[in-house]
Design an enzyme around this catalytic site. Structure first.
Site, mmCIF file in Angstrom:
data_model
loop_
_atom_site.group_PDB
_atom_site.id
_atom_site.type_symbol
_atom_site.label_atom_id
_atom_site.label_comp_id
_atom_site.label_asym_id
_atom_site.label_seq_id
_atom_site.Cartn_x
_atom_site.Cartn_y
_atom_site.Cartn_z
ATOM 1 N N ASP A 1 -7.789 24.432 21.746
ATOM 2 C CA ASP A 1 -9.089 24.572 22.382
ATOM 3 C C ASP A 1 -9.823 25.713 21.691
ATOM 4 O O ASP A 1 -9.377 26.202 20.648
ATOM 5 C CB ASP A 1 -8.971 24.775 23.895
ATOM 6 C CG ASP A 1 -8.281 26.079 24.276
ATOM 7 O OD1 ASP A 1 -7.993 26.908 23.388
ATOM 8 O OD2 ASP A 1 -8.027 26.271 25.475
ATOM 9 N N ARG B 1 -13.580 27.037 36.293
ATOM 10 C CA ARG B 1 -13.830 28.132 35.349
ATOM 11 C C ARG B 1 -15.191 27.933 34.687
ATOM 12 O O ARG B 1 -15.373 27.002 33.907
ATOM 13 C CB ARG B 1 -12.739 28.210 34.277
ATOM 14 C CG ARG B 1 -13.033 29.301 33.243
ATOM 15 C CD ARG B 1 -11.834 29.705 32.410
ATOM 16 N NE ARG B 1 -11.453 28.727 31.424
ATOM 17 C CZ ARG B 1 -10.565 28.965 30.442
ATOM 18 N NH1 ARG B 1 -9.991 30.157 30.354
ATOM 19 N NH2 ARG B 1 -10.249 28.013 29.596
#
Length: 552
Positions: free
Chosen positions: A468, A188
């Protein structure tokens, strides 16, 4: 008030690039790295690799800026009273009878995927974890210091080559399992909105998306192709079909430049913005020759819901703990994704449960694991073809649930024709409250995560949840939303205002500095940044944009 927003006419995915010259034939722009040299950097950014990145920048930077300008213009319309809606100009795509290309064998069974940053230890542990796939994340779980980025690209290059090894400070050695036993690697890159601050091409900052994906592809795409392993990518934070078309053009160009067959690079798109939820068919169609699925990026999606509807008082959310997937707007989004993907022959991937194992408290750990089990059971019963975990210890639990209810490699046969989702379903705000604990918890999560991120750590366990950038963004955006509207109250009647924020911040610096928390040396800096962002007149698009300017 609602409106169908003005959009440019539908354009088909570009397959024939019709370049006047081969992609790398023209003299490249100069590439300059503005950060101190890291170990292995020269090999990564060799002359050919730099020329490749420069050519990517020259061809696509203007297009990137155009899609970012379109985002800004659309958000201005939302701020003026419009609401997201399905596009009238793309009705034929939504109602058409078409399917995406066949999914390659390596991506047909994705029942459990582990996600995490790209440091060498994590790369080894994730590839060895027993999950079907590993999403190597340059985005939400990686703080993009130059050292982290170089180390991450080196780790992935060495992992693909089969040479990656790591020894911890305690002398523990980590080595990769043989290739056939490893999880399938999916990378990603960072989103379109981010620059790579440390790399200038022709004097301009390079797109972080093109840097991450382009550099990985340059070094690894041919090897992965030879192994029938891709290259495979997760594409983050798209907001429209036009952004998917841009990715199609980029991936087609990379294939052409590297001598790969058309459609060799496969993509899974995260539906993690509210505007994208209204264009799932269109995004699949734009990438139909290479797309393998869509993913419910739930945490970024909740953040995007807040950000997109920030000017609308009726869409203010309750505290984060009350915004679960059973809430109507999230249930509609998840089930609509399953129906859309299965209708088109793509996988519908579930999202991340933030819980992690709790050591030393058996009862609390059992309760946390029960929440994970319930979440995965909801996903598989809804028709999802796989799910995400952030901790290796959750892989057996997630697999047990999916094995019990999904005996095949996927469940695209679950059509979900019972699902009919309207605009109002996707926008329906959840009801709930904001407690003192919820408010102060948002403050603490923001401060602790931001301090760790500034210190180079992008994935942080806080109170037995894996935080995150996406989860921290929910907390930050909620604080701004509650403060901005001026009439939001706690469940005991206390008005949420700057005074309450100051009270929550009071003593936080001293308390956290006395604890062994990541980034504790940057707590005061994080507090100052949060106070500025939460009290600003407008909601910053991303926490990481101003924070990135403070990174090495």
């Amino acid at each position: 008030m609602s409106a169908v927003l003005d959009q440019p006419p539908v354009q088909p995915p570009v397959k024939d690039l019709q370049a006047a010259e081969p992609p790398l034939a023209q003299a490249p722009l100069a590439v300059e790295v503005t950060a101190p040299v890291q170990e292995g950097q020269d090999a990564l950014l060799s002359g050919p690799a730099s020329a490749f990145l420069a050519a990517l920048h020259a061809r696509f930077e203007a297009r990137r800026q155009a899609v970012l300008a379109a985002r800004t213009a659309r958000q201005a319309r939302f701020d003026s009273g419009d609401l997201p809606d399905f596009r009238e100009d793309t009705r034929a795509i939504r109602e058409g009878d078409w399917r995406v290309a066949d999914i390659p064998a390596a991506l047909r069974d994705r029942r459990v995927e582990i996600t995490g940053p790209v440091d060498p230890k994590m790369v080894i542990n994730a590839l060895n974890s027993g999950a079907q796939c590993y999403m190597a994340d340059f985005e939400d779980s990686t703080s993009p210091t130059w050292a982290n980025l170089v180390a991450g690209q080196r780790a992935l290059r060495d992992a693909v080559a089969g040479t990656l090894a790591f020894t911890s400070d305690t002398g523990k050695a980590y080595v990769l399992k043989p290739f056939p036993e490893q999880a399938v690697l999916i990378v990603r890159p960072r989103g379109w909105h981010l620059d790579e601050n440390h790399v200038l091409v022709g004097g301009e900052r390079m797109s972080a998306s093109l840097f991450d994906l382009g550099l990985f592809a340059f070094h690894n795409a041919r090897t992965l192709m030879q192994r029938d392993r891709g290259p495979y990518f997760y594409l983050p934070k798209l907001q429209s079909m036009e952004e998917a078309i841009l990715w199609e053009e980029v991936l087609s160009w990379i294939e052409d430049a590297l001598g790969l067959p058309c459609g060799q690079a496969k993509a899974t798109v995260l539906i993690e913005t509210l505007p994208a939820a209204f264009e799932m068919d269109e995004i699949l169609h734009a990438l139909r020759g290479r797309i393998a699925g869509l993913n419910c990026g739930r945490w970024d999606y909740i953040f995007s819901y807040i950000k997109t509807l920030r000017a609308h008082r009726e869409y203010v959310l309750p505290e984060r703990s009350q915004v679960g997937m059973a809430q109507p707007f999230l249930k509609a989004y998840s089930e609509s994704l399953v129906r859309t993907c299965h209708r088109r022959g793509a996988h519908a991937m579930g999202g991340m449960a933030a819980q992690i194992p709790i050591a030393g408290d058996a009862d609390a750990n059992a309760a946390a694991m029960a929440r994970v089990r319930d979440d995965k059971l909801r996903e598989v019963r809804a028709g999802h073809d796989g799910t995400w975990v952030a901790h290796p210890a959750l892989i057996p639990l997630a697999r047990e649930v999916f094995d019990a209810h999904m005996p095949g490699s996927h469940q695209q046969h679950v059509a979900r024709d019972d699902v009919e989702v309207s605009r109002d379903d996707l926008l329906a705000p959840p009801r709930g409250t904001v407690t003192h604990k919820g408010f102060s918890g948002n403050v603490e999560v923001c401060v602790r995560y931001l301090a760790a991120w500034l210190d180079g750590n992008g994935c942080v366990p806080i109170h037995w949840l894996m935080e995150d950038a996406a989860t921290a963004e929910i907390a930050r955006a909620q604080l701004w939303q509650w403060l901005h509207h001026g009439d939001v109250q706690l469940d005991d009647g206390t008005t949420i205002d700057a005074t309450l924020l100051q009270a929550s911040l009071l003593g936080l610096s001293a308390r956290l500095a006395a604890e062994d928390v990541p980034g504790r040396g940057r707590i005061d800096e994080a507090i100052a940044m949060l106070e500025t962002l939460a009290c600003a007149g407008s909601l910053a698009d991303f926490l990481t944009l101003p924070a990135y300017e403070r990174l090495d």
